[in-house]
Write a protein that holds these residues in place. Structure first.
Motif, PDB file in Angstrom:
ATOM      1  N   ILE A 110      -2.843   8.515   4.584  1.00 17.50           N
ATOM      2  CA  ILE A 110      -3.963   8.126   3.734  1.00 17.50           C
ATOM      3  C   ILE A 110      -3.445   7.211   2.622  1.00 17.50           C
ATOM      4  O   ILE A 110      -2.459   7.534   1.956  1.00 17.50           O
ATOM      5  CB  ILE A 110      -4.660   9.360   3.140  1.00 17.50           C
ATOM      6  N   VAL A 111      -4.117   6.082   2.435  1.00 13.20           N
ATOM      7  CA  VAL A 111      -3.739   5.145   1.385  1.00 13.20           C
ATOM      8  C   VAL A 111      -4.098   5.761   0.038  1.00 13.20           C
ATOM      9  O   VAL A 111      -5.252   6.112  -0.206  1.00 13.20           O
ATOM     10  CB  VAL A 111      -4.449   3.787   1.558  1.00 13.20           C
ATOM     11  N   ILE A 112      -3.105   5.896  -0.828  1.00 10.62           N
ATOM     12  CA  ILE A 112      -3.358   6.491  -2.143  1.00 10.62           C
ATOM     13  C   ILE A 112      -3.286   5.469  -3.266  1.00 10.62           C
ATOM     14  O   ILE A 112      -3.746   5.735  -4.370  1.00 10.62           O
ATOM     15  CB  ILE A 112      -2.415   7.676  -2.426  1.00 10.62           C
ATOM     16  N   ALA A 135       0.865  -1.178   0.000  1.00 17.12           N
ATOM     17  CA  ALA A 135       0.000   0.000   0.000  1.00 17.12           C
ATOM     18  C   ALA A 135       0.902   1.229   0.000  1.00 17.12           C
ATOM     19  O   ALA A 135       1.894   1.277   0.729  1.00 17.12           O
ATOM     20  CB  ALA A 135      -0.898   0.014   1.228  1.00 17.12           C
ATOM     21  N   VAL A 136       0.581   2.198  -0.823  1.00 18.00           N
ATOM     22  CA  VAL A 136       1.312   3.460  -0.856  1.00 18.00           C
ATOM     23  C   VAL A 136       0.499   4.444  -0.023  1.00 18.00           C
ATOM     24  O   VAL A 136      -0.686   4.651  -0.265  1.00 18.00           O
ATOM     25  CB  VAL A 136       1.479   3.974  -2.305  1.00 18.00           C
TER      26      VAL A 136
END
Length: 70
Positions: free
Chosen positions: A55-57, A48-49
């Protein structure tokens, strides 16, 4: 090139905007994003970035598959 024009007091006011460089940069950004996504999606680990605010983008395909199955 984008050309637009308006009449102002019986005179034509025309503007010209050369967008070739902008289009080239947009294409390069799309290619870079595609390249990054292909790398992330080739990794079997869950990735996950997350931005600086937590906040996951973006997530990779392994992460998506995991969440769909659980």
């Amino acid at each position: 090139m984008i050309i637009s024009g308006v009449f102002f007091e019986n005179n034509l006011l025309a503007t010209f905007v050369h967008i070739t460089e902008s289009k080239r940069i947009e294409e390069q950004l799309r290619n870079n994003q595609d390249f990054t996504n292909s790398i992330l999606n080739s990794i079997p680990s869950y990735i996950a970035v997350i931005d600086s605010e937590g906040i996951v983008i973006s997530v990779n395909q392994a992460w998506l598959k995991f969440t769909e199955e659980n």
